[in-house]
Enzyme design. Structure first.
Site, PDB file in Angstrom:
ATOM      1  N   LYS A  13     -64.605  25.768  17.273  1.00 48.85           N
ATOM      2  CA  LYS A  13     -65.587  26.544  16.512  1.00 48.85           C
ATOM      3  C   LYS A  13     -64.970  27.879  16.077  1.00 48.85           C
ATOM      4  O   LYS A  13     -65.039  28.250  14.910  1.00 48.85           O
ATOM      5  CB  LYS A  13     -66.864  26.767  17.338  1.00 48.85           C
ATOM      6  CG  LYS A  13     -67.549  25.453  17.745  1.00 48.85           C
ATOM      7  CD  LYS A  13     -68.931  25.672  18.356  1.00 48.85           C
ATOM      8  CE  LYS A  13     -68.901  26.356  19.713  1.00 48.85           C
ATOM      9  NZ  LYS A  13     -68.279  25.542  20.780  1.00 48.85           N
ATOM     10  N   ARG A  88     -77.853  26.938  21.355  1.00 46.65           N
ATOM     11  CA  ARG A  88     -77.253  26.099  22.384  1.00 46.65           C
ATOM     12  C   ARG A  88     -78.315  25.359  23.195  1.00 46.65           C
ATOM     13  O   ARG A  88     -77.958  24.587  24.069  1.00 46.65           O
ATOM     14  CB  ARG A  88     -76.475  26.990  23.347  1.00 46.65           C
ATOM     15  CG  ARG A  88     -74.967  26.886  23.241  1.00 46.65           C
ATOM     16  CD  ARG A  88     -74.420  27.881  24.253  1.00 46.65           C
ATOM     17  NE  ARG A  88     -73.067  27.674  24.610  1.00 46.65           N
ATOM     18  CZ  ARG A  88     -72.018  28.256  24.050  1.00 46.65           C
ATOM     19  NH1 ARG A  88     -72.189  29.028  23.003  1.00 46.65           N
ATOM     20  NH2 ARG A  88     -70.809  28.052  24.498  1.00 46.65           N
ATOM     21  N   ARG A 127     -55.621  27.633  26.432  1.00 47.33           N
ATOM     22  CA  ARG A 127     -56.028  28.595  25.400  1.00 47.33           C
ATOM     23  C   ARG A 127     -55.759  30.030  25.844  1.00 47.33           C
ATOM     24  O   ARG A 127     -55.916  30.367  27.013  1.00 47.33           O
ATOM     25  CB  ARG A 127     -57.521  28.423  25.115  1.00 47.33           C
ATOM     26  CG  ARG A 127     -58.099  29.524  24.211  1.00 47.33           C
ATOM     27  CD  ARG A 127     -59.424  29.134  23.641  1.00 47.33           C
ATOM     28  NE  ARG A 127     -60.528  29.333  24.574  1.00 47.33           N
ATOM     29  CZ  ARG A 127     -61.798  29.109  24.241  1.00 47.33           C
ATOM     30  NH1 ARG A 127     -62.109  28.668  23.038  1.00 47.33           N
ATOM     31  NH2 ARG A 127     -62.758  29.308  25.127  1.00 47.33           N
ATOM     32  N   ARG A 160     -59.146  33.802  29.024  1.00 50.89           N
ATOM     33  CA  ARG A 160     -60.541  34.108  29.330  1.00 50.89           C
ATOM     34  C   ARG A 160     -60.864  33.702  30.759  1.00 50.89           C
ATOM     35  O   ARG A 160     -60.425  32.654  31.210  1.00 50.89           O
ATOM     36  CB  ARG A 160     -61.456  33.344  28.360  1.00 50.89           C
ATOM     37  CG  ARG A 160     -61.860  34.177  27.150  1.00 50.89           C
ATOM     38  CD  ARG A 160     -62.551  33.370  26.108  1.00 50.89           C
ATOM     39  NE  ARG A 160     -63.682  32.573  26.605  1.00 50.89           N
ATOM     40  CZ  ARG A 160     -64.464  31.837  25.814  1.00 50.89           C
ATOM     41  NH1 ARG A 160     -64.264  31.815  24.518  1.00 50.89           N
ATOM     42  NH2 ARG A 160     -65.451  31.142  26.331  1.00 50.89           N
ATOM     43  N   ARG A 171     -69.116  24.046  31.896  1.00 53.09           N
ATOM     44  CA  ARG A 171     -69.551  24.305  30.519  1.00 53.09           C
ATOM     45  C   ARG A 171     -69.764  22.988  29.774  1.00 53.09           C
ATOM     46  O   ARG A 171     -70.679  22.863  28.961  1.00 53.09           O
ATOM     47  CB  ARG A 171     -68.531  25.177  29.790  1.00 53.09           C
ATOM     48  CG  ARG A 171     -68.704  26.669  30.125  1.00 53.09           C
ATOM     49  CD  ARG A 171     -67.420  27.456  29.986  1.00 53.09           C
ATOM     50  NE  ARG A 171     -66.902  27.495  28.651  1.00 53.09           N
ATOM     51  CZ  ARG A 171     -65.604  27.742  28.365  1.00 53.09           C
ATOM     52  NH1 ARG A 171     -64.732  27.944  29.336  1.00 53.09           N
ATOM     53  NH2 ARG A 171     -65.203  27.777  27.116  1.00 53.09           N
TER      54      ARG A 171
HETATM   55  P1  ADP Z   1     -67.311  28.228  24.415  1.00 56.21           P
HETATM   56  O1  ADP Z   1     -67.957  27.646  23.190  1.00 56.21           O
HETATM   57  O2  ADP Z   1     -65.823  28.060  24.431  1.00 56.21           O
HETATM   58  O3  ADP Z   1     -67.970  27.801  25.714  1.00 56.21           O
HETATM   59  P2  ADP Z   1     -68.414  30.900  23.883  1.00 56.21           P
HETATM   60  O4  ADP Z   1     -67.559  32.068  23.674  1.00 56.21           O
HETATM   61  O5  ADP Z   1     -69.230  30.395  22.726  1.00 56.21           O
HETATM   62  O6  ADP Z   1     -67.452  29.770  24.452  1.00 56.21           O
HETATM   63  O7  ADP Z   1     -69.448  31.169  25.103  1.00 56.21           O
HETATM   64  C1  ADP Z   1     -69.011  31.653  26.339  1.00 56.21           C
HETATM   65  C2  ADP Z   1     -70.199  31.806  27.280  1.00 56.21           C
HETATM   66  O8  ADP Z   1     -71.134  32.757  26.745  1.00 56.21           O
HETATM   67  C3  ADP Z   1     -71.030  30.548  27.522  1.00 56.21           C
HETATM   68  O9  ADP Z   1     -70.486  29.725  28.532  1.00 56.21           O
HETATM   69  C4  ADP Z   1     -72.382  31.166  27.939  1.00 56.21           C
HETATM   70  O10 ADP Z   1     -72.357  31.628  29.266  1.00 56.21           O
HETATM   71  C5  ADP Z   1     -72.474  32.388  27.032  1.00 56.21           C
HETATM   72  N1  ADP Z   1     -73.176  32.057  25.758  1.00 56.21           N
HETATM   73  C6  ADP Z   1     -72.649  32.115  24.508  1.00 56.21           C
HETATM   74  N2  ADP Z   1     -73.545  31.726  23.587  1.00 56.21           N
HETATM   75  C7  ADP Z   1     -74.681  31.423  24.270  1.00 56.21           C
HETATM   76  C8  ADP Z   1     -75.966  30.933  23.893  1.00 56.21           C
HETATM   77  N3  ADP Z   1     -76.278  30.667  22.604  1.00 56.21           N
HETATM   78  N4  ADP Z   1     -76.882  30.734  24.879  1.00 56.21           N
HETATM   79  C9  ADP Z   1     -76.608  30.976  26.160  1.00 56.21           C
HETATM   80  N5  ADP Z   1     -75.418  31.414  26.591  1.00 56.21           N
HETATM   81  C10 ADP Z   1     -74.455  31.640  25.666  1.00 56.21           C
END
Ligand code: ADP
Length: 212
Positions: A13, A88, A127, A160, A171
């Site tokens: 993404k 999400r 990553r 990260r 996740r």
């Molecule tokens: P990835 O898609 O690689 O898991 P992100 O950077 O999008 O990584 O998200 C990292 C973390 O941030 C998620 O595991 C969650 O804890 C939090 N997060 C991000 N976006 C949301 C969302 N829309 N709702 C709830 N938690 C979120």
């Protein structure tokens, strides 16, 4: 154009967001990046988000929805935006639709990046990310020219804290339990387009371009 990038963690993404934002001239809104910035700045939202992120769990809907609704009301989002990592959960998708409907707007396109668990796990454990500009690297396929230093802005390239096998596995199960159902939701709205994301990067990029 209002676009959502959907897909499991590690589907690409963040990597492919630029194609959409540059082509459509819209801002990139990544909730993960917003939370990481909030943590860095020590804000109340950051303090709350950190405990969830470190475990690979979702930050509560109320916190995320408020943050996104405020962001998409800003002037640069008047002609559209790209959402990356949001919605999400079904509750987030419905809150987003309601917020947009109140302004006579809707989501125009949902790009669903499809990627197997195996590929995701391999990508995320290798990553690396620039701490300042967010540029994405990979120790095998795309290392920075100088180890630990970002090619773009010289920032620190780091791993990260949620890119460990244990957190990635969590996740992925959270994605399957709470996010994957959005595929059917957006399919029902007629806006979903599938893109294969476990092929090479250029192939995925051109499939995304052809949708814009
Ligand atoms: P990835 O898609 O690689 O898991 P992100 O950077 O999008 O990584 O998200 C990292 C973390 O941030 C998620 O595991 C969650 O804890 C939090 N997060 C991000 N976006 C949301 C969302 N829309 N709702 C709830 N938690 C979120």
């Amino acid at each position: 154009m209002r676009v959502v990038l959907l897909g499991p963690p590690g589907a690409g993404k963040g990597t492919h967001a630029g194609i959409v934002t540059e082509t459509c001239k819209i801002p990139h809104i990544s909730t993960g990046d917003m939370f990481r910035a909030a943590i860095k700045n020590g804000t109340p939202v950051g303090l709350e988000a950190k405990s969830y992120m470190d475990k690979g769990e979702l930050v509560p809907d109320s916190v995320v929805c408020k943050m996104v609704e405020e962001r998409i009301s800003e002037a640069d989002c008047a002609n559209g935006f790209l959402l990356d990592g949001f919605p999400r959960t079904m509750a987030q998708a419905k809150a987003l639709d309601a917020a947009l409907a109140a302004k006579g707007q809707k989501i125009d396109l949902v790009i669903n990046l499809q990627c197997s668990d195996e590929v995701v796990l391999g990508r995320l454990t290798t990553r690396r990310v620039c701490r300042t500009c967010g540029a994405i690297y990979n120790v095998n396929s795309k290392p920075p020219k100088v180890e630990g230093v970002c090619d773009v802005d010289g920032g620190e390239v780091y791993q990260r804290s949620d890119d460990t096998v244990e957190t990635i596995t969590n996740r992925l199960s959270v994605y399957k339990a709470q996010t994957a159902e959005l595929i059917d939701y957006y399919k029902g709205n007629g806006v979903l387009r599938d893109v294969k994301a476990d092929v090479n990067k250029d192939e995925t990029a051109s499939a995304i371009r052809s949708l814009l």
